[in-house]
Design an enzyme around this catalytic site. Structure first.
Site, PDB file in Angstrom:
ATOM      1  CB  ALA A  62      40.767 -36.363   9.842  1.00 51.04           C
ATOM      2  CE1 TYR A 186      44.432 -41.818  12.619  1.00 54.82           C
ATOM      3  CE2 TYR A 186      42.115 -41.712  12.037  1.00 54.82           C
ATOM      4  CZ  TYR A 186      43.428 -41.950  11.685  1.00 54.82           C
ATOM      5  OH  TYR A 186      43.736 -42.336  10.412  1.00 54.82           O
TER       6      TYR A 186
END
Length: 360
Positions: A62, A186
């Site tokens: 990420a 997220y």
């Protein structure tokens, strides 16, 4: 020939095999200074080893589209040109090994500003290089977590632009695939789920409204990403909130069809992460049925992930049409040369660097 070691073409890009590396944060970038968010020797050694081991595609961890989009102060980023330069060494090496270099673009939302997992992973403040998290709604992830700042429509537009800018930088850094991170609680996943999205405007409430931000990000990224290169999207197929409001497998199938219409080429199917302390029936290949259902009901190419550890297990998933590829996580941490060893077991062919030919 082994199905696991057949090439897979998406748009104009041919990926040499179906053994792919899942994105796994290393929490090893500098937290402050001119090299904040830049890749370093650890990242190079980590990814280079898996490429030399025959992995067909590597999805870098990420990688934040902005400083406040990091999970921790130690995450990689793609919001400046220093970070672009730091990643070119990695992408060049991966290509030299025949591996497809790919990167996951992310914004951590309300789960941002956390410590490294091996230091507890708890939320951190300004005294530890932390910051105020952002989210679709002012709802903390868990007890003891800060109340995030609710995003305004203007904020949402700005973040959409940050995803597009990061995609441009990803191309300049040498990546051939970008993946939009919409999973694991997220920011994009927070918008998708009614568990975390309590908005009453155009970005909350109905399925169409809750998916609006994700599709706007996909559209913005697809607009700047070359037409001949593929775009992936990572989804949590379910929040595992049985009997409570949350994102479900039915939602995932419905959303996958929309993503395909908006130019997404493959769905990376994971699960969970948006709610703490949920009951997840973890076991070998436990998330594969979600991927298989998306592929069967929408025709969308998918990658399966989740406790895929054995060569024969991975071969069966691909050969049976449950997924187009498997994404290995922890197993590739344990064994960087998993792909080469699986190829020998299954009679497949895989790239072996010349200095390693003596082991074949």
């Amino acid at each position: 020939m082994s199905a696991l070691f057949e090439p897979r073409t998406l748009r104009s890009l041919t990926i040499p095999n179906r053994v792919w590396m899942a994105p796994m944060c290393q929490y090893s970038a500098d937290a402050t200074g001119p090299d904040t968010g830049a890749a370093n020797d650890w990242h190079f050694a980590h990814y280079a080893a898996r490429a030399a081991g025959g992995t067909g595609l590597i999805l870098l961890e990420a990688t934040a589209v902005s400083p406040e989009g990091r999970i921790s102060p130690y995450d990689l980023g793609l919001w400046n040109d220093t970070q672009v330069e730091s990643l070119r060494r990695i992408t060049a090496f991966l290509k030299a090994q025949g591996t497809t270099p790919s990167v996951q673009l992310a914004h951590a939302g309300r789960k941002a500003s956390s410590d490294r997992p091996w230091q507890g992973g708890a939320p951190i403040g300004a005294d530890a290089h932390g910051w105020q998290p952002l989210a679709p709604s002012a709802v903390p992830f868990d007890e003891g977590h800060p109340v995030p700042t609710e995003l305004t429509p203007e904020d949402i537009g700005r973040i959409t632009g940050e995803f597009a800018a990061a995609a441009r930088r990803a191309l300049a850094a040498g990546f051939e695939v970008v993946e939009v991170h919409g999973a694991h609680g997220y920011l994009i996943g927070e918008f998708l789920s009614p568990h975390s999205n309590h908005r009453t405007d155009a970005y909350g409430g109905s399925f169409e409204n809750r998916t609006r931000f994700a599709l706007e990000v996909v559209d913005a990224v697809r607009q700047v990403w070359p037409d001949d290169l593929p775009l992936f999207f990572r989804i949590s197929a379910t929040d595992w909130l049985e009997g409570r409001p949350g994102w479900t497998a039915d939602d995932t199938v419905r959303f996958a069809a929309l993503l395909r219409q908006h130019g997404v080429d493959l769905l990376d199917v994971s699960s969970g992460g948006n709610a703490p302390r949920v009951d997840i029936p973890v076991g070998p290949g436990y998330q594969v049925p979600f991927a298989a259902r998306v592929r069967a009901e929408t025709g969308m190419p998918v990658a399966a992930v989740g406790l895929i550890t054995e060569a024969e297990q991975a071969e069966k998933i691909v050969a049976n049409g449950e997924a187009d590829a498997v994404l290995l996580g922890r197993e590739l941490l344990r064994n960087p040369s998993w792909a080469q060893q699986a190829a020998r077991r299954l009679g497949g062919e895989v790239h072996v660097p010349e200095p390693y030919h003596r082991m074949v």
